[in-house]
Every structure is written in structure tokens, then in C-alpha cells.
Design a protein around this motif. Structure first.
Motif, PDB file in Angstrom:
ATOM      1  N   SER A 199       0.859  -1.199   0.000  1.00 48.45           N
ATOM      2  CA  SER A 199       0.000   0.000   0.000  1.00 48.45           C
ATOM      3  C   SER A 199       0.886   1.237   0.000  1.00 48.45           C
ATOM      4  N   PRO A 200       0.312   2.390  -0.358  1.00 54.55           N
ATOM      5  CA  PRO A 200       1.140   3.592  -0.470  1.00 54.55           C
ATOM      6  C   PRO A 200       1.780   3.986   0.865  1.00 54.55           C
ATOM      7  N   VAL A 227      13.774  11.517   1.977  1.00 57.69           N
ATOM      8  CA  VAL A 227      12.314  11.636   1.857  1.00 57.69           C
ATOM      9  C   VAL A 227      11.877  10.783   0.672  1.00 57.69           C
ATOM     10  N   PHE A 228      10.829  10.011   0.839  1.00 55.24           N
ATOM     11  CA  PHE A 228      10.336   9.264  -0.324  1.00 55.24           C
ATOM     12  C   PHE A 228       8.855   8.957  -0.195  1.00 55.24           C
ATOM     13  N   LYS A 229       8.278   8.707  -1.367  1.00 56.21           N
ATOM     14  CA  LYS A 229       6.866   8.362  -1.391  1.00 56.21           C
ATOM     15  C   LYS A 229       6.666   7.244  -2.409  1.00 56.21           C
ATOM     16  N   VAL A 230       5.901   6.244  -2.033  1.00 55.25           N
ATOM     17  CA  VAL A 230       5.603   5.148  -2.957  1.00 55.25           C
ATOM     18  C   VAL A 230       4.087   5.039  -3.092  1.00 55.25           C
ATOM     19  N   GLY A 231       3.622   4.882  -4.319  1.00 57.56           N
ATOM     20  CA  GLY A 231       2.192   4.739  -4.557  1.00 57.56           C
ATOM     21  C   GLY A 231       1.967   4.211  -5.942  1.00 57.56           C
ATOM     22  N   ALA A 321      12.024   9.885  -4.633  1.00 62.51           N
ATOM     23  CA  ALA A 321      12.891   9.926  -3.451  1.00 62.51           C
ATOM     24  C   ALA A 321      13.845  11.092  -3.579  1.00 62.51           C
ATOM     25  N   PHE A 322      14.231  11.640  -2.470  1.00 57.74           N
ATOM     26  CA  PHE A 322      15.346  12.587  -2.489  1.00 57.74           C
ATOM     27  C   PHE A 322      16.060  12.576  -1.149  1.00 57.74           C
ATOM     28  N   GLY A 323      17.295  13.059  -1.202  1.00 54.21           N
ATOM     29  CA  GLY A 323      18.098  13.079   0.009  1.00 54.21           C
ATOM     30  C   GLY A 323      18.801  14.412   0.089  1.00 54.21           C
ATOM     31  N   LEU A 324      18.795  14.982   1.284  1.00 51.36           N
ATOM     32  CA  LEU A 324      19.432  16.292   1.398  1.00 51.36           C
ATOM     33  C   LEU A 324      20.397  16.335   2.574  1.00 51.36           C
ATOM     34  N   GLY A 325      21.362  17.207   2.448  1.00 48.27           N
ATOM     35  CA  GLY A 325      22.356  17.385   3.508  1.00 48.27           C
ATOM     36  C   GLY A 325      21.899  18.504   4.438  1.00 48.27           C
ATOM     37  N   VAL A 326      21.773  18.169   5.720  1.00 44.53           N
ATOM     38  CA  VAL A 326      21.217  19.124   6.675  1.00 44.53           C
ATOM     39  C   VAL A 326      22.178  20.286   6.943  1.00 44.53           C
ATOM     40  N   GLU A 327      23.471  19.970   7.097  1.00 40.58           N
ATOM     41  CA  GLU A 327      24.441  21.032   7.377  1.00 40.58           C
ATOM     42  C   GLU A 327      24.363  22.136   6.329  1.00 40.58           C
ATOM     43  N   ARG A 328      24.305  21.717   5.069  1.00 42.58           N
ATOM     44  CA  ARG A 328      24.295  22.705   3.984  1.00 42.58           C
ATOM     45  C   ARG A 328      23.048  23.592   4.054  1.00 42.58           C
TER      46      ARG A 328
END
Ligand code: DAH
Length: 355
Positions: A199-200, A227-231, A321-328
Motif C-alpha cells: 500500500s502507499p 524523503v520518499f513516497k511510494v504509490g 525519493a530525495f536526500g538532502l544534507g542538513v548542514e548545507r
């Protein structure tokens, strides 16, 4: 001089002496000792009274009266002296326990979240408001979750690029410190499917990551948010909408974004995301190297192989999906010039940003 006259004189002398002594007692303890000395069973007055036996019966009543009046006088004097001493002792205690309430209080300094923690929280909050569930994974990972399941097979050059800290392990599972938060995709999907079936799901995964890399702009430990989302109908347009909303919320301003084609093993297609420079509003400055754009994160549509690795049918399911660097992101938000400030624990810096 008759016996009674001398007794009368003795009584008078005793009264005078006692009253004088009582008034000179320095404290209640001393006064009590004097009371025993004069009025106690073996006291001076009792001694004097022993003389009464030697008096003629006719003289006794008079002396009796005098004795009573001496006793009364002594008791009164005792009462007065007791009161004075109590008063004096109370006064001394008040002096000794005196508090200077005009002295300024010692300040209790309150702590604050570290700027990075604050960034992790703020970022996670924005996504939870959009309906994403917060998930966490272990910092000690294995090769399956950190690499294989993310479509990074053993000989893939991306493995070498990750500067992995490998750990010693007792079994044949190769353990390592996770090099990114992407493995939480795998863990969260497996857990979700187990609990809810196919399921999503939409997840935000903040956390600490590690790479064997250390220079002015790299720390061996840093923070990412995955962060990601599947559906069944997840599209790149949704990805762009979510990114647009997130970046504008985090930086508190309307920001243009653009997606540039890129490559990551776990997404296809992949895109590098740029946002308008928050320092110069896109006009061009030193921070954006005069391009007006800042590269902020990596993204894409989840690779079919990643979906397959958790048992999902990639014909039916899709995801972004994406990924980010918090420090930046925190550095850009507060104009922090040097990554090292986060890890030096200088309270002046932490206090300025922390909340
Ligand atoms: N895991 C990547 C890294 O650490 C960042 C990343 C890029 C995550 C693209 C993603 C993505 O989910 O789609 O460098």
C-alpha cells in the motif's frame, strides 16, 4: 542579734545577690543554672531555710512570709531575665540568618537545541505536515540495506565513492556505518509491507551518516534527511511540487527550483535539484558563484530494482525519493560560513542560532 534578724538579713542579701546575678546571665542556659543555684532543692534558699528550724515557733510565721516574698521576687526576676534573654537570642538568630534579598539572583542559563538538531526537527516537521511519517534506521548498517538493495552492487563504482567506514563483525554479514539515509527507504518499505501489505507510504527519515572524508567542507559525521513516497501513481511532477513547497517553507520565501538530469544508482531518472540563491535572490553572488542557483539535493524516481528488492511489483508501484544534507541547508538559512562551526561547540555560536 537574734536568729530571726540574721535570717532576715541573710534572706535580703540572698534576694539582692540573686536578682543581680539573674540580670547578668549571658544566656538562657546560664540563667537556668542560676535558678537551680538559688531556688533548687539544694540551692541557696534551701540552705537559708535550714536556719528556720532553730527559730522560736513564734518567729517562724514572719520568716515564712518573708521567704515567700523572696521566692516571689526571685521568680519575677527570673521571668524578666528569661524574657530579655529570649528576646536577645531571637534577635541574634535574626541577625545570623539574615538574607540580603536585594542581591541579584544567580541566573539559570537554559540550554538550546543544537542548530543541526533544530534543522532536522524543522525539516521533519514540514514533511510531517504534508503527511509524511517520520522513520529512523540504525547508524550501523549492513551492505544489503546501505548498498545492494539500493541498486549499488559490489563492483559498482558508487561504492568506492561512498568512502565507507567498515566495521569488524563476528558473522558473515559485512557491517558498516551508514553512508547515507537512503537505507531507511528499504527498512521503512519492508516494515510497512509487513504490517500493512502492499500500500502507499510516504516517509521522512532524518539522521546521522558517516563517510571517511575530512576537510574544510566535509566532516566524517554529518546529517541527512531522506524523503520518499511510494504509490500507484507517483510522478515526477509530485516530486517537484513537494520540493518546491518544502524549500519555500524552510527558507520562508518563494523560491524558484529547477531539476537537472543527473545519475544516482537508486533512482531513474535522477535529478539534481537547484533552488534560487537565498543570498542574492538569484542576482548572482559569491555563494552561488554568480549563477543565481544553489545545488541543494539529489532526487529521482525510485529505481525499479529498489522496488523489486523489497518485493514490490515495479509495474504497479512507483515512487519518488530525495536526500538532502542538513548542514548545507542550515548554513544557507543562517548564512553560516564554515561547516566546522557546527562541531566546535563554541557556546557563543550555538547560542546565537540555537532555539
Ligand atoms: N543518498 C544520496 C547521497 O547520500 C542522496 C540521494 C540522492 C538520496 C538521490 C536520494 C536520491 O533519495 O534520490 O548522496
Amino acid at each position: 542579734m537574734s536568729d530571726s534578724t540574721s535570717l532576715t538579713e541573710q534572706l535580703e542579701a540572698t534576694q539582692q545577690r540573686a536578682i543581680a546575678d539573674f540580670s547578668q546571665a549571658k544566656n538562657l542556659k546560664e540563667l537556668d543554672a542560676l535558678r537551680t543555684q538559688y531556688l533548687g532543692k539544694k540551692g541557696v534558699l534551701t540552705d537559708v531555710l535550714k536556719g528556720v528550724g532553730r527559730l522560736a515557733p513564734a518567729e517562724r510565721p514572719l520568716i515564712g512570709q518573708q521567704v515567700n516574698s523572696v521566692k516571689q521576687a526571685l521568680n519575677e526576676a527570673l521571668g524578666t531575665a528569661t524574657e530579655q534573654l529570649q528576646q536577645q537570642e531571637r534577635q541574634q538568630r535574626i541577625e545570623a540568618e539574615r538574607l540580603d534579598i536585594s542581591l541579584p539572583a544567580r541566573r539559570q542559563s537554559t540550554g538550546a537545541r543544537h542548530p543541526i538538531q533544530q534543522g532536522l526537527d524543522e525539516i521533519s516537521d514540514i514533511f510531517s505536515r504534508m503527511g509524511f511519517t517520520i522513520a529512523q534506521g540504525p547508524e550501523m548498517e549492513d551492505e544489503f540495506h546501505n548498498f545492494d538493495a539500493l541498486n549499488i552492487p559490489p563492483e559498482h563504482p558508487a561504492r568506492a565513492m561512498h568512502d565507507t567506514f567498515f566495521l569488524q563483525s563476528d558473522d558473515d554479514v559485512s557491517r558498516l556505518l551508514r553512508t547515507h539515509t537512503s537505507p531507511v527507504q528499504i527498512r521503512a518499505m519492508l516494515k510497512h509491507i509487513k504490517a500493512n501489505g502492499e500500500s502507499p507510504l510516504a516517509v521522512v527519515a532524518p539522521g546521522r551518516v558517516f563517510r571517511c572524508d575530512h576537510d574544510v567542507t566535509h566532516s566524517p559525521m554529518f546529517h541527512q534527511v531522506e524523503v520518499f513516497k511510494v504509490g500507484e501513481d507517483v510522478s515526477m511532477a509530485q516530486l517537484k511540487g513537494v520540493l518546491q513547497y518544502f524549500l519555500s517553507s524552510y527558507f520562508n520565501q518563494d523560491l524558484p527550483i529547477r531539476l537537472r538530469p543527473s545519475y544516482f544508482p537508486f533512482t531513474e531518472p535522477s535529478a539534481e535539484v537547484d533552488m534560487g540563491c537565498v543570498m542574492c535572490q538569484g542576482k548572482g553572488c559569491r555563494v552561488c558563484k554568480n549563477t543565481g542557483w544553489l545545488e541543494v539535493l539529489g532526487s529521482g524516481m525510485i529505481h525499479p530494482n529498489v522496488l523489486k528488492s523489497v518485493g514490490l511489483d515495479s509495474e504497479r508501484w512507483s515512487g519518488f525519493a530525495f536526500g538532502l544534507g542538513v548542514e548545507r541547508l542550515v548554513m544557507l538559512k543562517y548564512g553560516i560560513p564554515d561547516l566546522r562551526l557546527f562541531f566546535e561547540n563554541d557556546a557563543r555560536f550555538l547560542r546565537r542560532i540555537g532555539a
